[in-house]
Scaffold this motif. Structure first.
Motif, PDB file in Angstrom:
ATOM      1  N   GLY A  48    -120.650-101.290-107.451  1.00 55.86           N
ATOM      2  CA  GLY A  48    -121.951-101.956-107.429  1.00 55.86           C
ATOM      3  C   GLY A  48    -122.002-103.153-108.357  1.00 55.86           C
ATOM      4  O   GLY A  48    -121.111-103.378-109.182  1.00 55.86           O
ATOM      5  N   THR A  51    -135.281-102.417-104.068  1.00 60.21           N
ATOM      6  CA  THR A  51    -134.644-103.343-103.131  1.00 60.21           C
ATOM      7  C   THR A  51    -135.676-104.265-102.477  1.00 60.21           C
ATOM      8  O   THR A  51    -135.462-105.479-102.359  1.00 60.21           O
ATOM      9  CB  THR A  51    -133.893-102.564-102.043  1.00 60.21           C
ATOM     10  OG1 THR A  51    -132.945-101.681-102.657  1.00 60.21           O
ATOM     11  CG2 THR A  51    -133.141-103.513-101.126  1.00 60.21           C
ATOM     12  N   SER A  64    -128.766-103.766-103.929  1.00 56.89           N
ATOM     13  CA  SER A  64    -127.981-102.845-103.108  1.00 56.89           C
ATOM     14  C   SER A  64    -128.590-101.456-103.131  1.00 56.89           C
ATOM     15  O   SER A  64    -128.469-100.726-104.122  1.00 56.89           O
ATOM     16  CB  SER A  64    -126.529-102.791-103.588  1.00 56.89           C
ATOM     17  OG  SER A  64    -125.798-101.830-102.845  1.00 56.89           O
ATOM     18  N   ASN A  88    -127.676-104.386-110.535  1.00 55.31           N
ATOM     19  CA  ASN A  88    -128.302-103.094-110.252  1.00 55.31           C
ATOM     20  C   ASN A  88    -128.280-102.145-111.445  1.00 55.31           C
ATOM     21  O   ASN A  88    -128.764-101.017-111.337  1.00 55.31           O
ATOM     22  CB  ASN A  88    -127.572-102.400-109.093  1.00 55.31           C
ATOM     23  CG  ASN A  88    -127.670-103.174-107.800  1.00 55.31           C
ATOM     24  OD1 ASN A  88    -128.668-103.834-107.546  1.00 55.31           O
ATOM     25  ND2 ASN A  88    -126.624-103.103-106.993  1.00 55.31           N
ATOM     26  N   ASP A 112    -127.612 -98.895-101.277  1.00 56.77           N
ATOM     27  CA  ASP A 112    -126.546 -97.894-101.161  1.00 56.77           C
ATOM     28  C   ASP A 112    -125.954 -97.538-102.514  1.00 56.77           C
ATOM     29  O   ASP A 112    -125.855 -96.362-102.885  1.00 56.77           O
ATOM     30  CB  ASP A 112    -125.441 -98.397-100.234  1.00 56.77           C
ATOM     31  CG  ASP A 112    -125.927 -98.574 -98.803  1.00 56.77           C
ATOM     32  OD1 ASP A 112    -126.955 -97.969 -98.469  1.00 56.77           O
ATOM     33  OD2 ASP A 112    -125.281 -99.313 -98.044  1.00 56.77           O
ATOM     34  N   TYR A 113    -125.536 -98.551-103.278  1.00 56.63           N
ATOM     35  CA  TYR A 113    -124.870 -98.282-104.550  1.00 56.63           C
ATOM     36  C   TYR A 113    -125.826 -97.649-105.558  1.00 56.63           C
ATOM     37  O   TYR A 113    -125.408 -96.805-106.369  1.00 56.63           O
ATOM     38  CB  TYR A 113    -124.274 -99.568-105.122  1.00 56.63           C
ATOM     39  CG  TYR A 113    -123.016-100.006-104.410  1.00 56.63           C
ATOM     40  CD1 TYR A 113    -121.866 -99.229-104.461  1.00 56.63           C
ATOM     41  CD2 TYR A 113    -122.976-101.194-103.678  1.00 56.63           C
ATOM     42  CE1 TYR A 113    -120.708 -99.624-103.812  1.00 56.63           C
ATOM     43  CE2 TYR A 113    -121.828-101.590-103.016  1.00 56.63           C
ATOM     44  CZ  TYR A 113    -120.695-100.789-103.085  1.00 56.63           C
ATOM     45  OH  TYR A 113    -119.549-101.174-102.433  1.00 56.63           O
TER      46      TYR A 113
END
Length: 253
Positions: A135, A183, A190, A139, A192-193
């Motif tokens: 990532g 997000t 990100s 984040n 997902d991460y």
């Protein structure tokens, strides 16, 4: 004499119960129980340990006692405390009565890290694992916050609802919703991460390892029980994130 034997069995059962409820492997529990009996001049002891119950008997006594294993957590400090007491008993530093009383204290009063330290550790673990998995540093702060809030939610839900796996499901749901919020507000890049990093403190890694070690040691019942339990926890995490993706997946893509 019979009274001493009953106390010995009670002591072995209590030691085994503490270790099983604290995440120890079956072979280690059986070894500790048998060593306590051997050091009490009862070398012909027999113990049978599963993930949900412990059986203990002495060949010199025609009785066997059973102890129920309650909720299983990970508390290696308790495991170490029991092992240390077992070693002291082997060295004759404590007698059987003292050993039993000390085990009762360990069962009820073993200190844990304060909740604030646990939450802070979960937060930084989430953030650094997010980076480790690839990532972005953008984040880092959002994942740190999400991981801390997710772990806090798990603790609070567990205190409020006596329903296994429900706390893990809701905690992962909270993590997914927060990742989606960060997000969509452009505070992170990100989804997902962030989710991958933030759910890692919830993943039953020690339980999976203990399940494999029990299975390889030949304790198939305990290995299957622990493995099934770990799979259900992992499924609860996945379902929580999947619920967020099913609702907001179109927006994220």
């Amino acid at each position: 004499m019979e009274k001493t034997k009953n106390l010995l069995i009670d002591t072995c059962l209590l030691a085994g119960k503490i270790m099983m409820e604290s995440g120890s492997e079956v072979y280690r529990v059986e070894d500790t129980m048998n060593r306590i009996a051997e050091n009490a001049n009862e070398p012909d002891s027999k113990s049978y340990v599963t993930a949900t119950g412990i059986f203990m008997g002495l060949k010199s006594s025609h009785s066997t006692q059973i102890e129920n294993v309650g909720e299983r957590n990970i508390n290696l400090e308790k495991v170490e405390a029991v092992n240390q007491l077992s070693r002291e008993f082997a060295e004759k530093s404590v007698n059987l009565t003292t050993l039993y009383q000390q085990l009762k204290k360990i069962d009820k009063n073993t200190p844990e890290f304060p909740l604030s330290i646990q939450i802070l550790s979960a937060a930084f673990l989430s953030a650094f694992l997010m980076i480790l998995f690839g990532g972005s540093w953008l984040n880092f702060i959002p994942t740190l916050l999400i991981g801390g809030v997710g772990y806090s939610a798990k603790h609070l839900i567990k205190q409020s609802f006596d329903l296994r796996f429900f706390d893990t499901f809701l905690a992962s749901l909270v993590i997914g919703l927060l990742a989606f919020a960060f997000t969509q507000t452009n505070l992170a890049v990100s989804f997902d991460y962030m989710c991958i990093g933030a759910v890692m403190p919830l993943v039953p890694g020690v339980a999976i390892t203990a399940s494999l070690r029990d299975t390889l040691a030949g304790h198939l019942v305990s290995g299957l029980v622990r493995g099934t339990e770990a799979i259900i926890v992992a499924a609860a995490i996945a379902i929580g994130i999947a619920c967020v993706l099913s609702i907001f997946g179109g927006i994220l893509t």
